[in-house]
Design a protein around this motif. Structure first.
Motif, PDB file in Angstrom:
ATOM      1  N   ALA A   1      -7.048   5.703  -3.351  1.00 32.96           N
ATOM      2  CA  ALA A   1      -5.710   6.294  -3.227  1.00 32.96           C
ATOM      3  C   ALA A   1      -5.513   6.884  -1.836  1.00 32.96           C
ATOM      4  O   ALA A   1      -6.427   7.495  -1.264  1.00 32.96           O
ATOM      5  N   ALA A   2      -4.324   6.677  -1.281  1.00 34.35           N
ATOM      6  CA  ALA A   2      -3.979   7.241   0.026  1.00 34.35           C
ATOM      7  C   ALA A   2      -3.716   8.737  -0.108  1.00 34.35           C
ATOM      8  O   ALA A   2      -3.242   9.209  -1.147  1.00 34.35           O
ATOM      9  N   LYS A   3      -4.031   9.464   0.955  1.00 36.97           N
ATOM     10  CA  LYS A   3      -3.829  10.915   0.972  1.00 36.97           C
ATOM     11  C   LYS A   3      -2.690  11.262   1.931  1.00 36.97           C
ATOM     12  O   LYS A   3      -2.716  10.870   3.097  1.00 36.97           O
ATOM     13  N   THR A   4      -1.723  11.994   1.433  1.00 35.20           N
ATOM     14  CA  THR A   4      -0.593  12.449   2.251  1.00 35.20           C
ATOM     15  C   THR A   4      -0.809  13.918   2.614  1.00 35.20           C
ATOM     16  O   THR A   4      -1.180  14.711   1.740  1.00 35.20           O
ATOM     17  N   PRO A   5      -0.607  14.284   3.886  1.00 31.81           N
ATOM     18  CA  PRO A   5      -0.793  15.685   4.277  1.00 31.81           C
ATOM     19  C   PRO A   5       0.032  16.634   3.410  1.00 31.81           C
ATOM     20  O   PRO A   5       1.157  16.311   3.012  1.00 31.81           O
ATOM     21  N   ASP A   6      -0.529  17.783   3.121  1.00 35.47           N
ATOM     22  CA  ASP A   6       0.169  18.771   2.296  1.00 35.47           C
ATOM     23  C   ASP A   6       1.499  19.162   2.941  1.00 35.47           C
ATOM     24  O   ASP A   6       1.594  19.326   4.159  1.00 35.47           O
ATOM     25  N   ASN A   7       2.512  19.304   2.092  1.00 34.76           N
ATOM     26  CA  ASN A   7       3.842  19.773   2.512  1.00 34.76           C
ATOM     27  C   ASN A   7       4.532  18.820   3.492  1.00 34.76           C
ATOM     28  O   ASN A   7       5.470  19.221   4.194  1.00 34.76           O
ATOM     29  N   PHE A   8       4.082  17.564   3.560  1.00 34.62           N
ATOM     30  CA  PHE A   8       4.756  16.612   4.452  1.00 34.62           C
ATOM     31  C   PHE A   8       6.130  16.249   3.898  1.00 34.62           C
ATOM     32  O   PHE A   8       6.273  15.913   2.718  1.00 34.62           O
TER      33      PHE A   8
ATOM     34  N   ALA B   1       0.822  -1.204   0.000  1.00 37.48           N
ATOM     35  CA  ALA B   1       0.000   0.000   0.000  1.00 37.48           C
ATOM     36  C   ALA B   1       0.854   1.252   0.000  1.00 37.48           C
ATOM     37  O   ALA B   1       0.561   2.229  -0.705  1.00 37.48           O
ATOM     38  N   LEU B   2       1.935   1.232   0.784  1.00 33.36           N
ATOM     39  CA  LEU B   2       2.829   2.388   0.833  1.00 33.36           C
ATOM     40  C   LEU B   2       3.518   2.596  -0.507  1.00 33.36           C
ATOM     41  O   LEU B   2       3.662   3.728  -0.989  1.00 33.36           O
ATOM     42  N   PHE B   3       3.931   1.503  -1.123  1.00 35.77           N
ATOM     43  CA  PHE B   3       4.652   1.570  -2.395  1.00 35.77           C
ATOM     44  C   PHE B   3       3.753   2.121  -3.507  1.00 35.77           C
ATOM     45  O   PHE B   3       4.191   2.917  -4.330  1.00 35.77           O
ATOM     46  N   TYR B   4       2.486   1.682  -3.509  1.00 35.86           N
ATOM     47  CA  TYR B   4       1.563   2.088  -4.574  1.00 35.86           C
ATOM     48  C   TYR B   4       0.589   3.178  -4.125  1.00 35.86           C
ATOM     49  O   TYR B   4      -0.343   3.508  -4.849  1.00 35.86           O
ATOM     50  N   GLN B   5       0.791   3.713  -2.898  1.00 39.52           N
ATOM     51  CA  GLN B   5       0.002   4.828  -2.374  1.00 39.52           C
ATOM     52  C   GLN B   5      -1.492   4.503  -2.356  1.00 39.52           C
ATOM     53  O   GLN B   5      -2.322   5.213  -2.942  1.00 39.52           O
ATOM     54  N   LEU B   6      -1.817   3.409  -1.650  1.00 34.66           N
ATOM     55  CA  LEU B   6      -3.198   2.972  -1.497  1.00 34.66           C
ATOM     56  C   LEU B   6      -3.594   2.993  -0.025  1.00 34.66           C
ATOM     57  O   LEU B   6      -2.746   2.877   0.858  1.00 34.66           O
ATOM     58  N   GLN B   7      -4.874   3.139   0.243  1.00 37.34           N
ATOM     59  CA  GLN B   7      -5.375   3.059   1.601  1.00 37.34           C
ATOM     60  C   GLN B   7      -5.467   1.605   2.053  1.00 37.34           C
ATOM     61  O   GLN B   7      -5.486   0.680   1.225  1.00 37.34           O
ATOM     62  N   ILE B   8      -5.513   1.404   3.380  1.00 37.04           N
ATOM     63  CA  ILE B   8      -5.652   0.062   3.936  1.00 37.04           C
ATOM     64  C   ILE B   8      -6.759   0.045   4.982  1.00 37.04           C
ATOM     65  O   ILE B   8      -7.048   1.049   5.621  1.00 37.04           O
ATOM     66  N   GLN B   9      -7.388  -1.121   5.118  1.00 35.30           N
ATOM     67  CA  GLN B   9      -8.323  -1.381   6.196  1.00 35.30           C
ATOM     68  C   GLN B   9      -7.594  -2.258   7.202  1.00 35.30           C
ATOM     69  O   GLN B   9      -7.163  -3.364   6.866  1.00 35.30           O
ATOM     70  N   ALA B  10      -7.422  -1.765   8.437  1.00 35.05           N
ATOM     71  CA  ALA B  10      -6.553  -2.447   9.398  1.00 35.05           C
ATOM     72  C   ALA B  10      -7.281  -2.791  10.679  1.00 35.05           C
ATOM     73  O   ALA B  10      -8.124  -2.022  11.166  1.00 35.05           O
ATOM     74  N   CYS B  11      -6.903  -3.939  11.223  1.00 36.05           N
ATOM     75  CA  CYS B  11      -7.339  -4.350  12.558  1.00 36.05           C
ATOM     76  C   CYS B  11      -6.120  -4.208  13.460  1.00 36.05           C
ATOM     77  O   CYS B  11      -5.139  -4.937  13.310  1.00 36.05           O
TER      78      CYS B  11
END
Length: 361
Positions: A252-259, A185-195
């Motif tokens: 798609a995962a969202k990264t905070p602006d200017n991170f 998910a991190l590599f392809y910038q996707l969201q995850i559903q986690a327990c």
């Protein structure tokens, strides 16, 4: 023609055929041996350093090739006509790959590269996503085979270790399926559903996360992520070993602006705030400190600095006073506690109180 003559001709024809097959087999074996030898010759050459013909010859002898120095010289001259390698005019003569030689021209890996890949496999595989690991496994395997054939490099591997600066701990078990999905998910910038089970809870919770970065701190690997149910998009840390399950989502995962990861780390966000130090302005970030050590205890800080603006004062009573600008975190508190009685005093007062674990008036 008599029957005897006919049989003789047939026998001669059969013998000639066998001789021809034998010569073909011998030529094939000779060609394969030459290819294997020249493959090894090329593998010894480097891009930025001249390698002497004698060195190449010695390495081939260690690899089990029974050849002469003259054979290696002929090989190098022949290979220079087909591969981007060059020689110098020095005595003894040196060879290397040309500066503009494309990587795919390198048919093998030299010993230095094999050592590097071996150390990457030993120390960094926990941090590499599966997509990259899948591509690197053939190189890891090639490195192992290269090192197996080298007595010289085996000696190097036996003489190099990476030791942690703190008490070594056994890494907690991580659910491999969860880890692979997080990295994917991190590599392809996707969201995850986690327990996920938080450290102060006994029951797991369900989160939809935006993966941002992976950080290894000691033996613990953390995921930086934001929760989709958090309107402020606060960046949180999630220890990988606390994930019970992780499923990939198509969104798609969202990264905070200017991170910026480096800026995030430089701000001390992974140092974890100490309860006492959180009372300070900005939770103790970029704070000026003054540490008073015995000369023996503080000696190491004269070689490895706490910060770029660190100053060291040698006092008349054989003690050291060190000033620096650092983030006041739990990590700093635990590190200073390791000096024991060698730390005589510290400012600000709350820092010394946290280190000493005592109430100061």
């Amino acid at each position: 023609m008599t029957e005897q003559d006919s049989n003789s001709i047939s026998a001669d024809s059969t013998n000639n055929s066998k001789d021809s097959d034998s010569r073909k087999d011998a030529a094939s074996r000779h060609g394969a041996a030459t290819t294997a030898r020249q493959w090894q010759v090329l593998s010894q050459l480097q891009r930025n350093r001249w390698v002497g013909t004698t060195h190449v010859y010695e390495q081939l002898m260690l690899a089990g090739f029974d050849i002469s120095l003259r054979t290696v010289q002929r090989d190098l001259n022949a290979l220079a006509k087909r591969f981007p390698i060059e020689k110098n005019n020095a005595n003894p003569q040196g060879w290397r790959w040309c500066d503009d030689a494309p990587l795919q021209s390198l048919p093998h890996m030299n010993l230095s590269q094999a050592v590097a890949f071996n150390m990457v496999e030993a120390n960094l595989t926990q941090l590499l996503p599966p997509a990259i690991l899948d591509e690197l496994f053939p190189w890891f395997d090639l490195a192992r085979r290269q090192l197996k054939n080298s007595k010289v490099t085996h000696s190097w591997i036996d003489r190099v270790r990476i030791e942690p600066a703190t008490q070594p701990l056994i890494a907690p078990n991580i659910d491999l399926h969860s880890k692979d999905n997080i990295y994917h998910a991190l590599f392809y910038q996707l969201q995850i559903q986690a327990c996920y089970t938080r450290s102060n809870k006994s029951q797991a919770s369900e989160y939809t996360l935006n993966p941002i970065a992976i950080i290894q701190r000691g033996v613990i690997i953390y995921l930086l992520a934001t929760r989709t149910d958090d309107s402020e998009a606060i960046i949180r840390t999630f220890a990988l070993h606390r994930f019970a399950s992780v499923e990939l989502l198509e969104t798609a995962a969202k990264t905070p602006d200017n991170f910026q990861l480096d800026s995030y780390l430089d701000a001390g966000s992974m140092g974890f705030t100490h309860p006492l130090l959180s009372q300070l302005p900005d939770h103790g970030k970029n704070s000026a400190i003054e540490l008073h050590f015995t000369q023996k205890a503080g000696r190491s800080l004269t070689e490895s600095k706490l910060s770029d603006d660190q100053t060291v004062t040698m006092n008349d009573d054989y003690t050291l006073t060190i000033t620096a600008t650092v983030n006041l975190t739990s990590q700093l508190v635990w590190w200073l506690r390791g000096f024991g009685k060698g730390l005589l005093a510290a400012k600000p007062q709350l820092l010394y109180q946290a280190v000493s674990d005592i109430d100061l008036e």
